[in-house]
Design an enzyme around this catalytic site. Structure first.
Site, PDB file in Angstrom:
ATOM      1  N   ASP A   1     -47.698  50.490  68.189  1.00 40.92           N
ATOM      2  CA  ASP A   1     -48.798  51.162  68.718  1.00 40.92           C
ATOM      3  C   ASP A   1     -49.432  50.203  70.140  1.00 40.92           C
ATOM      4  O   ASP A   1     -48.868  49.686  70.593  1.00 40.92           O
ATOM      5  CB  ASP A   1     -50.492  51.109  67.719  1.00 40.92           C
ATOM      6  CG  ASP A   1     -50.011  49.349  67.014  1.00 40.92           C
ATOM      7  OD1 ASP A   1     -49.302  48.399  67.866  1.00 40.92           O
ATOM      8  OD2 ASP A   1     -51.158  49.536  66.622  1.00 40.92           O
TER       9      ASP A   1
ATOM     10  N   ASN B   1     -57.696  44.400  56.471  1.00 44.78           N
ATOM     11  CA  ASN B   1     -57.821  45.693  55.951  1.00 44.78           C
ATOM     12  C   ASN B   1     -56.993  46.029  55.182  1.00 44.78           C
ATOM     13  O   ASN B   1     -57.681  47.944  54.728  1.00 44.78           O
ATOM     14  CB  ASN B   1     -59.403  46.840  56.031  1.00 44.78           C
ATOM     15  CG  ASN B   1     -58.600  46.911  57.457  1.00 44.78           C
ATOM     16  OD1 ASN B   1     -57.701  46.964  57.435  1.00 44.78           O
ATOM     17  ND2 ASN B   1     -59.067  48.068  58.247  1.00 44.78           N
TER      18      ASN B   1
ATOM     19  N   HIS C   1     -54.778  47.832  56.897  1.00 44.81           N
ATOM     20  CA  HIS C   1     -53.785  48.484  57.483  1.00 44.81           C
ATOM     21  C   HIS C   1     -52.456  48.632  58.363  1.00 44.81           C
ATOM     22  O   HIS C   1     -52.186  47.405  57.556  1.00 44.81           O
ATOM     23  CB  HIS C   1     -55.045  48.804  59.024  1.00 44.81           C
ATOM     24  CG  HIS C   1     -54.922  48.106  59.878  1.00 44.81           C
ATOM     25  ND1 HIS C   1     -56.129  48.085  60.977  1.00 44.81           N
ATOM     26  CD2 HIS C   1     -53.534  46.745  60.587  1.00 44.81           C
ATOM     27  CE1 HIS C   1     -55.051  46.678  61.686  1.00 44.81           C
ATOM     28  NE2 HIS C   1     -54.937  46.299  61.715  1.00 44.81           N
TER      29      HIS C   1
ATOM     30  N   GLU D   1     -55.873  52.906  59.655  1.00 47.76           N
ATOM     31  CA  GLU D   1     -57.411  52.105  59.158  1.00 47.76           C
ATOM     32  C   GLU D   1     -56.987  53.437  57.761  1.00 47.76           C
ATOM     33  O   GLU D   1     -57.258  54.037  57.644  1.00 47.76           O
ATOM     34  CB  GLU D   1     -58.358  52.548  59.847  1.00 47.76           C
ATOM     35  CG  GLU D   1     -58.750  51.716  61.866  1.00 47.76           C
ATOM     36  CD  GLU D   1     -58.659  50.086  61.594  1.00 47.76           C
ATOM     37  OE1 GLU D   1     -58.012  49.465  60.769  1.00 47.76           O
ATOM     38  OE2 GLU D   1     -58.590  49.916  62.234  1.00 47.76           O
TER      39      GLU D   1
END
Ligand code: F6R
Length: 248
Positions: A67, A136, A138, A143
């Site tokens: 990314d 979280n 991801h 996400e």
């Protein structure tokens, strides 16, 4: 899923680097998928050491990073291209043209992502993919709620991720809110996946990813469906999994 539980972040980094080194030695033309963030820094340092002291050869290796922030140039010290150069590429013998990071300044980001997918396919697919995990759940910047079959594209970061990543920027407002990211579907096509996690802040996400249902709400849980995936954890990241699952 396979698990390697280590005593410390240092041991996690060494084990992960050893595994990458083994794969590079047995297939010098390997295509690697790479991650950035705090977690892999010591692993990259160990790979640099293996290159310098044991001649680990990167000359035929190809890499694709997961990314990049949207709107940040490669020269920005928080760009993922900058991170990769600083932590790995500048210190090993990988030809720069073999290293690929999405261009956060592309005039047409959607085309940039499509071309990236095509390039990975042309290279024969990712042989070994490194992942970190967000608190979280991801993976890359996919996400919670992102589709299981998503492809490389433009994504929006959650408030949670912006907060987690604010430590790398001067001010929380400086953290970009969008990024270009490989999709969950892209990641799942890698032949082998290694996920590394240290710190107690990851323990809950690790527990949910391994013992929870396979759900788009926890992207790392999709890895339960991968046939060759290993989690390398330090004891803090593995704490809840150890306590609440009968696995160890
Ligand atoms: C980075 C990436 C992210 C990180 C994750 C954990 O390329 O894809 O998914 O792996 O946010 O980040 P750290 O390691 O900083 O805790």
């Amino acid at each position: 899923m396979n698990f390697i539980i280590t005593e410390s972040s240092e041991e996690m980094s060494r084990k992960a680097a050893e595994l990458f080194a083994q794969r590079i030695r047995s297939n010098p033309n390997i295509v690697l998928g790479l991650a950035t963030g705090g977690t892999p820094e010591k692993m990259y340092a160990e790979l640099v050491r293996l290159h310098r002291e044991e001649g680990l050869d990167f000359s035929r290796v190809t890499t694709y990073n997961l990314d990049e922030y949207l709107g940040i140039p490669a020269t920005h010290d928080q760009s993922y291209r900058y991170f990769m150069n600083k932590n790995l590429f500048d210190h090993v013998n990988i030809p720069r043209e073999n290293t690929h990071v999405l261009n956060g300044m592309a005039a047409d980001p959607v085309k940039e992502c499509r071309d990236y997918e095509d390039a990975i396919k042309k290279a024969g697919g990712i042989g070994l993919q490194l992942l970190g995990i967000g608190s979280n759940g991801h993976i890359a910047f996919n996400e919670p709620g992102s589709k299981a079959d998503s492809r490389t594209g433009v994504v929006t970061l959650t408030g949670n991720t912006v907060k987690d990543n604010a430590r790398f920027f001067e001010k929380a407002e400086d953290v970009p809110k969008q990024a270009l990211s490989m999709g969950n579907g892209t990641i799942m096509e890698a032949k082998e996946i290694i996920l590394i996690a240290d710190k107690e802040s990851k323990a809950e996400a690790i527990l949910k990813s391994v013992e929870g249902p396979v759900t788009e709400d926890v992207p790392a849980s999709l890895l339960q469906k991968h046939t060759n995936c290993t989690f390398i954890l330090d004891s803090a990241a593995a704490a809840k999994l150890k306590k609440e699952s009968g696995r160890f």
